[in-house]
Write an enzyme that holds these catalytic residues in place. Structure first.
Site, PDB file in Angstrom:
ATOM      1  N   GLY A   1     -17.425   4.902  -0.617  1.00  0.00           N
ATOM      2  CA  GLY A   1     -16.010   4.835  -0.951  1.00  0.00           C
ATOM      3  C   GLY A   1     -15.199   4.567   0.289  1.00  0.00           C
ATOM      4  CE  LYS A   2     -14.446   0.053   4.134  1.00  0.00           C
ATOM      5  NZ  LYS A   2     -15.400  -0.983   4.129  1.00  0.00           N
TER       6      LYS A   2
ATOM      7  N   GLY B   1     -10.040   6.914   5.403  1.00  0.00           N
ATOM      8  CA  GLY B   1     -11.278   6.529   6.057  1.00  0.00           C
ATOM      9  C   GLY B   1     -12.364   6.289   5.026  1.00  0.00           C
TER      10      GLY B   1
ATOM     11  CB  VAL C   1     -16.377   8.467   0.930  1.00  0.00           C
ATOM     12  CG1 VAL C   1     -17.154   9.669   0.424  1.00  0.00           C
ATOM     13  CG2 VAL C   1     -14.893   8.726   0.868  1.00  0.00           C
TER      14      VAL C   1
ATOM     15  CE  LYS D   1     -11.813  13.113   1.359  1.00  0.00           C
ATOM     16  NZ  LYS D   1     -11.013  13.077   0.142  1.00  0.00           N
TER      17      LYS D   1
ATOM     18  CG  ASP E   1      -3.772  10.487  -6.899  1.00  0.00           C
ATOM     19  OD1 ASP E   1      -3.300   9.807  -7.838  1.00  0.00           O
ATOM     20  OD2 ASP E   1      -4.329   9.987  -5.912  1.00  0.00           O
TER      21      ASP E   1
END
Ligand SMILES: *[C@@H]1O[C@H](CO)[C@@H](O)[C@H](O)[C@H]1NC(C)=O
Ligand SMILES: *[C@@H]1O[C@H](CO)[C@@H](O)[C@H](O)[C@H]1NC(C)=O
Ligand SMILES: *[C@@H]1O[C@H](CO)[C@@H](O)[C@H](O)[C@H]1NC(C)=O
Ligand SMILES: *[C@@H]1O[C@H](CO)[C@@H](O)[C@H](O)[C@H]1NC(C)=O
Ligand SMILES: *[C@@H]1O[C@H](CO)[C@@H](O)[C@H](O)[C@H]1NC(C)=O
Ligand SMILES: *[C@@H]1O[C@H](CO)[C@@H](O)[C@H](O)[C@H]1NC(C)=O
Ligand SMILES: *[C@@H]1O[C@H](CO)[C@@H](O)[C@H](O)[C@H]1NC(C)=O
Ligand SMILES: *[C@@H]1O[C@H](CO)[C@@H](O)[C@H](O)[C@H]1NC(C)=O
Ligand SMILES: *[C@@H]1O[C@H](CO)[C@@H](O)[C@H](O)[C@H]1NC(C)=O
Length: 838
Positions: free
Chosen positions: A507-508, A512, A514, A528, A624
């Site tokens: 992930g990004k 930053g 992950v 992360k 979120d």
């Protein structure tokens, strides 16, 4: 026959060893250390010494004892307590280090000749590492007379499991060392691909082959141009000196008045510059500069003459930071090396809009001439809007080539004479490790949580990378007690993620990347990692850990640990095998979730959110909620992620007034958007959108659709009102979905999406509704069809969400495009929102 003989000898040696064990330290003077690979060693002493906030550990370690090699000390005044002791080698000897992680390392050796019986001034020696001479014919007199910094610093790539620094005294002399530092550097501090300066100037810049990583770099000069000495832990313990003594034309330059503000470091992984990240050089270097002295009539350029080795390749790094021009493209500087025009120093790039003051740097490999000096000049370009030239920092590193003249060390086969002690030594080490292991097993049995730091090789570690994890997180998927003792050594995380290798990225986000990683105890985790440069949020980072470690719930993703070592900000979470809910709704390659699965997932997520709102202390608002923040484990159990990065609500449940609206388009509560008042009901709204998404399996914002269908929340309500909801249900579940279950579900969605927060249900009520819908689906319970939900419902007037065209007015809005290819980026761990808004 011969082999049998050999075995017998080995057997015999082992026996001898058992008896020799207590005296072993007398036998093997140069066995060296075998400690975890982040090393700060106070040589020649048994006690730890703290310099700044760094502990240099003493050599009080049975394996490392150098009995045959002397130590000396003198308590009298020396610049640093590190320099009160030294280890002295009268013959070839080494320090040996275990290396867990491939990468670029910094090696720093301290040589300070204090007054003592051995007269350290008379020491003469070479130092090598495999393949390279680091120091040849060291002569302490030279350095002491020149009052030079008693430190030698090297950068090198290490890819072997053990690493030896070998001290080789010249005939009838000896070697000494006061302290050794060896540590892994942040990624990309030094690029492998650097321009090669040749005298044909700008056009002559080609790549330096085969790259810097195949060589060793030795720091020759590190200058804070226009400023004072800069030291300190925030800068990899590097020292930056003033540049004043290196001018060829001192009257042409003057100090620019220092800048007090914040330097806007580049955030990102790209190593090839020109933008500097926070490891490149500390802010204090970029906050000062030399510029043209405009009152000097001859001031056409500023030229530094920098002492270097003769006829040798050097890496020249020039640091710039324009902290006074109104715009990034105002000052054009021309750069010259050895009076040869190289290039304009101008980083204006319309593609990269940078905030000023943005620091940047350029690297060149320059072959020095036979003058002993490298000349570097800067001059204003005639076309510049501001006729000025400046420089903020400068580094020169000598490039040391691999040398075939480095003799192999003791334990190489051709050194018959020295072979026995080494064989004995290795056997001994193995033997002690086995003993240690057995003992450790025993200890573990008796007292499972005790840190087994007793192992000699761990005692002197700066940070024990091997023992740590076994303490808290070894219970596999059953999570250990979450507390602030969850600190994980950086090296363990580097190991776990193959040194943050790109192939591990799952992930990004703005914060930053992950990474997927496997800890030493076998547990798979999501790591992360904050980008270098996004590091202004240390207090927030700590707050997050405090909050996160308090929260534990079956339907919330758990924090496994964190790391704040070495300027890093890393959070480690449990790894969720099946990825995000969105993936399962949108990715056609994954098996479709059944309606029952979907309900169970929604119930899990809702109960996680309910716990956030009402559990622990005072309530937490997620802020979120979206389908990429709902993760699924291997059994499709849903867990909400990123909750610790949300708001902790006040105990009295007063709504929050936030200055910056945060959230994700498509999920954002319009009431919150309008009033900027954050309540739990904002999460309920977002969750309502997730419910619709689950039902319809389409993107929440799909700009390719007709206007009234773009926003799923609007479209869903519209369809519901027209009694057409059935038409937009995901075709793959249409046949299995029970009509009453659907009715109950859509009623819940509708309530959640009410414009007025107070009309929306609490998570608790919503949870109950979803359970009910599941019961119906299971057929355990028949809904009383006389309660015709759809008929009695009021039509909610759904407020238009901010349309995409108003985006630019919304400060710092997190935009998630819903692009399928961004799914990974969007994943749970993607947005670690440690930013100034919080
Ligand atoms: C320690 O250093 C001082 C001066 O630096 C010197 O006078 C003294 O003799 C030294 N002590 C020893 C034991 O060498
Ligand atoms: C040290 O000084 C001696 C004599 O002054 C000189 O011959 C030698 O080259 C110098 N060594 C270094 C490394 O500068
Ligand atoms: C480190 O590099 C060596 C040599 O390139 C390689 O054999 C080894 O597999 C690497 N180790 C890791 C952990 O990447
Ligand atoms: C030290 O280095 C010099 C120069 O490379 C070399 O000639 C000499 O043999 C080396 N001596 C030892 C003991 O390594
Ligand atoms: C090295 O850098 C130069 C420019 O700095 C670039 O043109 C070149 O493609 C790079 N080479 C490699 C192998 O990355
Ligand atoms: C700048 O130049 C003037 C005129 O040559 C000289 O008097 C002055 O000392 C210079 N300033 C500095 C800081 O060198
Ligand atoms: C810098 O200025 C000096 C005169 O002060 C001149 O001799 C020299 O050539 C100039 N160097 C460059 C690179 O312009
Ligand atoms: C020295 O430092 C190490 C590592 O920080 C620590 O484990 C050890 O206990 C310290 N020794 C003493 C005597 O303080
Ligand atoms: C979606 O991602 C693909 C691949 O990265 C890219 O080509 C495309 O432009 C993206 N679309 C949007 C709307 O960002």
């Amino acid at each position: 026959m011969a082999i049998a003989m050999l075995h017998r000898i080995q057997h015999f040696l082992c026996l001898i060893l058992v008896f020799l064990l207590p005296f072993s330290s007398l036998l093997f003077p140069s066995l060296g250390y075998n400690v975890p690979d982040k090393y700060f060693i106070n040589c020649g002493s048994d006690s730890n010494v703290t310099v700044g906030d760094k502990v240099y550990v003493g050599e009080s370690n049975p394996v490392a004892r150098f009995s045959r090699s002397k130590t000396e000390s003198n308590e009298s005044q020396v610049p640093s307590p590190l320099y009160q002791t030294a280890r002295i080698f009268r013959r070839e000897s080494s320090y040996e280090f275990g290396i867990d992680t491939n990468g670029t390392y910094l090696v720093r050796l301290h040589f300070f000749s204090f007054t003592s019986r051995s007269n350290l001034y008379s020491a003469r020696f070479n130092i090598s590492v495999p393949g390279f001479w680091l120091v040849q014919k060291f002569d302490a007199r030279n350095d002491t007379e020149n009052n030079a910094d008693p430190v030698k610093e090297f950068f090198m790539e290490i890819t072997s499991p053990t690493f030896k620094i070998i001290f080789r005294p010249l005939p009838s002399s000896f070697a000494f060392v006061n302290a050794i530092e060896l540590f892994l550097l942040p990624l990309n501090l030094i690029s492998n691909n650097v321009s090669h300066f040749t005298f044909s100037g700008y056009m002559g810049l080609t790549s330096y082959r085969p790259g810097l990583y195949s060589r060793v770099l030795e720091t020759k000069l590190r200058l804070n141009v226009g400023g004072q000495i800069v030291t300190g832990p925030d800068n990899l313990l590097r020292k930056w000196f003033p540049d004043d003594s290196y001018f060829a034309n001192p009257e042409n330059a003057k100090n620019r008045s220092p800048f007090m503000g914040r330097i806007e470091y580049h955030v990102g992984d790209d190593s090839d510059g020109p933008y500097a990240n926070k490891f490149t050089a500390p802010s204090d270097v970029y906050r000062t500069a030399k510029e043209i002295n405009s009152s000097s009539s001859s001031a056409g350029n500023i030229t530094w003459a920098l002492p270097v080795d003769y006829n040798t390749d050097h890496l020249l790094r020039l640091h710039f930071c324009d902290y006074w021009s109104p715009q990034i493209d105002h000052a054009y500087i021309n750069l010259f090396i050895y009076d040869t025009y190289v290039m304009p120093v101008n980083i204006y790039d319309p593609e990269v809009s940078k905030e000023l003051p943005a620091p940047y740097y350029f690297d060149f490999v320059v072959h020095s001439d036979d003058s002993g000096f490298m000349k570097v000049s800067i001059a204003p370009d005639a076309s510049a809007r501001i006729r000025d030239a400046f420089l903020n920092g400068l580094e020169i590193m000598k490039i040391i080539e691999r040398s075939s003249s480095v003799p192999p060390y003791l334990d190489e086969p051709n050194s018959e004479h020295n072979r026995l002690p080494v064989v004995l030594g290795s056997v001994l080490i193995i033997f002690m490790m086995i003993l240690g292991f057995l003992w450790r097993l025993k200890i573990t049995k008796e007292k499972p949580t005790e840190n087994s730091d007793w192992l000699p090789m761990l005692v002197t570690a700066g940070g024990s990378s091997q023992s740590r994890l076994t303490e808290g997180t070894s219970q596999g998927s059953a999570l250990p007690n979450i507390n602030l003792g969850l600190k994980i050594p950086l090296l363990d995380l580097q190991l776990a993620t193959n040194n943050f290798h790109a192939s591990q990225i799952i992930g990004k986000g703005s914060f930053g990347n992950v990474y997927k990683g496997v800890l030493q105890n076998g547990m798979t985790v999501a790591v992360k990692r904050g980008e270098p440069g996004s590091g202004e949020g240390l207090p927030e980072f700590h707050t997050e850990i405090v909050i996160l470690s308090k929260i534990r719930h079956k339907h919330l993703v758990s924090l496994i640990g964190y790391c704040d070592e070495n300027f890093e900000m890393i959070l480690v979470y449990e790894y969720m095998e099946k990825g995000t809910l969105r993936d399962h709704l949108s990715n056609k390659n994954l098996p479709r979730l059944s309606w029952k699965n979907r309900l169970e997932i929604c119930i899990g997520a809702a109960s996680g959110l309910h716990y956030l709102h009402k559990g622990v202390d005072g309530g937490i608002i997620h802020r979120d909620v979206k389908s990429t923040n709902i993760l699924l484990d291997e059994n499709l159990v849903a867990k909400v992620a990123d909750f610790g990065l949300s708001r902790t609500g006040p105990v009295d449940h007063q709504p929050y007034v936030t200055t910056v609206v945060k959230g994700t388009f498509g999920y954002l509560d319009p009431e919150y958007f309008k009033t900027q008042q954050l309540t739990e009901k904002s999460d309920v709204y977002s969750f309502g959108v997730v419910l619709l998404e689950v039902l319809c399996a389409r993107a929440v914002i799909d700009p390719s659709l007709p206007r009234d269908q773009i926003n799923l929340a609007e479209w869903g309500i519209l369809c519901k009102n027209k009694g057409m909801l059935q038409d937009i249900v995901d075709p793959s579940i249409k046949d299995q979905i029970d009509q009453n279950s659907l009715r109950k579900f859509s009623e819940t969605v509708e309530k959640s999406l009410q414009e007025d927060g107070s009309d929306r249900p609490t998570m608790d009520a919503l949870l109950w509704d979803l359970e009910y819908a599941l019961q119906i689906q299971r057929g355990v319970q028949d809904e009383d069809s006389s309660i015709s939900v759809s008929a009695s419902l009021q039509l909610p007037s759904v407020r238009r969400l901010p349309s995409l065209s108003t985006l630019s007015e919304v400060a710092e809005f997190a935009i998630v495009t819903g692009n399928e290819s961004n799914c990974a980026a969007d994943s749970v761990f993607s947005l670690l929102k440690i930013d100034d808004a919080r």
